[in-house]
Write an enzyme that holds these catalytic residues in place. Structure first.
Site, short mmCIF file in Angstrom:
data_model
loop_
_atom_site.label_atom_id
_atom_site.label_comp_id
_atom_site.label_asym_id
_atom_site.label_seq_id
_atom_site.Cartn_x
_atom_site.Cartn_y
_atom_site.Cartn_z
N ASP A 22 1.92 3.91 -0.15
CA ASP A 22 2.15 5.96 0.17
C ASP A 22 3.07 6.43 0.92
OD1 ASP A 22 0.37 4.94 -1.92
OD2 ASP A 22 -1.26 5.37 0.11
N SER A 23 4.86 6.46 0.69
CA SER A 23 5.23 6.05 2.02
C SER A 23 6.70 7.33 1.52
CB SER A 23 5.46 5.25 3.34
OG SER A 23 5.96 3.71 2.75
#
Length: 105
Positions: A57-58
């Site tokens: 999720d980065s």
């Protein structure tokens, strides 16, 4: 990559809590990213010079679409990736490598 987060024990039932199962324990961003970094290091140890990055999720990565295309599941009406045996209780994460791989499916 998928990382199952379904807990062995449902603490919400025992303590009358309202907490999402994915929020049990440590922050999954750090847990999964550390495991991916270790996996990337093992790849480098086995193969040699390989550049790669890990994401949880980065980064703006279309992980659900990639996971669907790779056969990990299908995208449900709720927009989550669903898997026949895991349901939706898993995180998606990526290792992006500069290594050309052959499809084995």
């Amino acid at each position: 990559l998928v990382y199952n987060y379904y807990p062995k024990k449902d603490i919400a039932q025992t303590n009358n809590l309202k907490i999402a199962k994915y929020a049990y324990g440590e922050d999954y961003h750090f847990v999964v990213k550390d495991k991916l970094k270790e996996f990337l290091q093992r790849i480098q140890d086995e193969i040699g010079e390989v550049d790669g990055r890990v994401f949880v999720d980065s980064a703006p990565v279309m992980e659900r679409v990639w996971a669907k295309k790779s056969g990990l599941g299908w995208i449900g009406k709720n927009s989550l990736l669903l898997n026949r045996s895991l349901g939706s209780f898993f995180f998606l994460a990526e290792i992006i490598l500069d290594l050309e791989l052959e499809y084995d499916g």
